[in-house]
Write a protein that holds these residues in place. Sequence first.
Motif, PDB file in Angstrom:
ATOM      1  N   LEU A  91      -4.041  52.284  94.305  1.00  0.00           N
ATOM      2  CA  LEU A  91      -2.712  52.448  93.710  1.00  0.00           C
ATOM      3  C   LEU A  91      -1.801  53.204  94.675  1.00  0.00           C
ATOM      4  O   LEU A  91      -0.631  52.838  94.872  1.00  0.00           O
ATOM      5  CB  LEU A  91      -2.892  53.192  92.390  1.00  0.00           C
ATOM      6  N   SER A 102       1.742  55.216  88.042  1.00  0.00           N
ATOM      7  CA  SER A 102       1.362  56.510  88.604  1.00  0.00           C
ATOM      8  C   SER A 102       0.399  57.214  87.665  1.00  0.00           C
ATOM      9  O   SER A 102       0.678  57.377  86.477  1.00  0.00           O
ATOM     10  CB  SER A 102       2.622  57.356  88.803  1.00  0.00           C
ATOM     11  N   GLU A 140      -4.780  58.031  91.334  1.00  0.00           N
ATOM     12  CA  GLU A 140      -4.154  56.956  92.122  1.00  0.00           C
ATOM     13  C   GLU A 140      -4.660  56.862  93.562  1.00  0.00           C
ATOM     14  O   GLU A 140      -4.543  55.813  94.186  1.00  0.00           O
ATOM     15  CB  GLU A 140      -2.630  57.049  92.075  1.00  0.00           C
TER      16      GLU A 140
END
Lengths: 471, 471
Positions: free
Chosen positions: A115, A132, A136
Amino acid sequence: MTPLVERFARVLGARGIVDDPADMAPYLRDWRGLRDGASPFVLRPATVEEAAEVVKIAATEGLAIVPQGGNTSLVAGAVPDSGGRQIVVSLTRMNRIRQIDPIDRTMIAEAGVTLKAAQDAALEKACLFPLSLAAEGSATIGGVLATNAGGNTTIRYGNARDLMLGIEAILPDGRIWNGLRRLRKDNTGYALRHLFAGSEGTLGLITAASLRLFPAPVDRAVAFCALRDEDAALALYRRFDARDARLRAFEYMSGAAVDLVRELIPGVSLPIASAGHYALVDLSSSDPSAGLRDIAESVLAEALETGEVIDATIAESQAQAEALWRIREEHSEAQRKAGLSIKNDVSVPVSAVPELLRAATAACVAILPGIRVAPFGHLGDGNIHFNLVQPEGGAAAFAAKNDALIAAVNSIVRRLDGSFSAEHGIGALKLDQLRDWRGGAEYEMFRAIKTALDPHGRFNPGKMLAEVDAP
Amino acid sequence: MTPLVERFARVLGARGIVDDPADMAPYLRDWRGLRDGASPFVLRPATVEEAAEVVKIAATEGLAIVPQGGNTSLVAGAVPDSGGRQIVVSLTRMNRIRQIDPIDRTMIAEAGVTLKAAQDAALEKACLFPLSLAAEGSATIGGVLATNAGGNTTIRYGNARDLMLGIEAILPDGRIWNGLRRLRKDNTGYALRHLFAGSEGTLGLITAASLRLFPAPVDRAVAFCALRDEDAALALYRRFDARDARLRAFEYMSGAAVDLVRELIPGVSLPIASAGHYALVDLSSSDPSAGLRDIAESVLAEALETGEVIDATIAESQAQAEALWRIREEHSEAQRKAGLSIKNDVSVPVSAVPELLRAATAACVAILPGIRVAPFGHLGDGNIHFNLVQPEGGAAAFAAKNDALIAAVNSIVRRLDGSFSAEHGIGALKLDQLRDWRGGAEYEMFRAIKTALDPHGRFNPGKMLAEVDAP
């Protein structure tokens, strides 16, 4: 090497197979350390074609597959059982950004892209990939889509599924389904991408996704507020929301939760008066003249006047903003250090959050005096991590009350028309709750879909849906 | 009365059954007048319990059901075939707003509530239900969800599925599935609501939905612009988008399309210089101090300077804003008056819209000189109604080229990675295209899901998926 591992090795090469027990260990234990599974070896395809071959071989051998990304599931959703017939397929080598288009604001990322890497790739093109969450740095695109992850920015940008335009996946028979479209409107058949999103690896192997991007923010205002009570938290959220204030996040923290962070995390300090309840407010806009600081000041001034807000600070710099966010982000780590804890990832309609906080706190304290009730979470979307931490020196008493505490919280959530699993999903831990809460026609549709798309039950068996005996 | 109609009458009463041929006619002909179907009678349940009983009786009798809302499908998706064994079930009597909550910003509306009535109910509570499309006075909540309708506001608020939190539906065996949750986060099993949204009535009967609301706008700026060329349309969109300008809609209109409106719709006039391309820009915010008019003026000034915009006006009043919107909204009516037309409801990635406009225009003119190529649509989400109108006096020549023109447009859309059906769906008109464009593994998954959830093929047979011969 056994013949089976040789077959996989011919497809993946030596780098694509992990079979040393020490190297395999991190793939077999879940992030919370609740489950230790067994797998003959771990497979790491580097391309979609390799992934398809892996699934085909597994299909002919009658082996089950456990898809795994960053292995950050909080419900043991990405590790195998202990039987040794489930093979972990890790997607972390499929970590290419295949395409990024700042005009269309789309990105095609492979499943193993973290991420954080996806956020960074977007930022390089002056774009924002807004999903978020705390994990992440490890959580991957495949994982956040398979679990429909939520996180801090749902109030503005939605959950993972809302940021997805298309999906590429390996189906249980080994075929590649290329659904990587990049269209905002495409009404052509059932929305398969929405079925795969949130399917927790039970329908196939997500190998890539096309994702939505947004203009990168250039104006921002981050405030940390001490609040009068639970109702004030909701009232302050509504003030910002009604003003179209470009809320990116509105996070609630109980005083007890913040106290644990202050006690147990070095270098964290509270820049305002202490209180029983706090909110972190984050506004952002791509318009440099949005005037977000003025908006934040004006809304907070109103709320100070009414007494909803007791004290507040607005970050003067990026560094200060990060320091304020750090108080929120260290909650999980502080609770881990405090001993045993129970994570109740629940959601209710936003208006019911104050009632949830009051009623569930009272119920838990009644069950176990001395318990540290430390809720926090995403107030703006009704998702509260109603976490419970053992009394100091009271681990045994806490463990003994584990089931009663979970039941007490869930019973209040149920009364408030909420959900027992807001963003973490079901995994291996909440199978019974799913059948209980979503029973009858709904559970039967789940089973019918699973049987239709994975008729031999090869994908992530024992996760989400309880296994059915073979006919 | 036959025994069958008597069984239904016992459940629905006389008001719930339409069997006079003249009264039935509007239910049996589609909105575009392309299909005339047959149904022994039309059933109109008033409650979810009545609807469930109707489905149960149909199941025991082996009758098929065609769900119908406002009957505004543009692909003949809500009328029966001519065989007389498909029963229309109209949801228009189920028109209650069951709940509306301005704090949670949610509404539970029955399937037969019109889109306009849902908008009005929201507005009474100072909220916005943002879905907006030309047929909103007739189109119903059940219909817009079953077809995942899009419309003008997708760029800001998404399509119908993005505004839906939960669904209540009658399953093909007559059971009621109550999935009316009102949560922003709820990861508990497969996202069935997203499967029903866009399923075009093929999986069951949607009877109610829980929907998201937003704060009602109080500031607004509506501008109408004459543009230099196709690229300028995209460039202007990007200017507004990058400024976080609270775009509610960004509509493109070709000069040819606007000319038809000016010629054929009384009382419509163009308030700016005429051009080959136009855009309607609509900004809105719930913040009274958002300063949207200043933002619009500043962005348009930049675009006038670069030459992208040739001329522009910003509405000075609500009445002027409505007059500007009327130019856009009369497009369908003007094209209807102009004679035969072909509606290509296509989408492409936003960056490809200028190329689509140029290439498809050239291809159509090459096939039929004199044809009026009159595209317009939702540029901000890449959805262009690439409509074609017969040459004056050239209906026969136009009709003869119908298939060639559709194929020419679709072939360009395909090259640009677009979709042949952006927001209208498949209905009865695009079955072959669906199988062609979404063939292989994807189409097989469609079929597997249909068979799993509607094993006897009772819901809306012959729509979306081509019928399979009984085994």
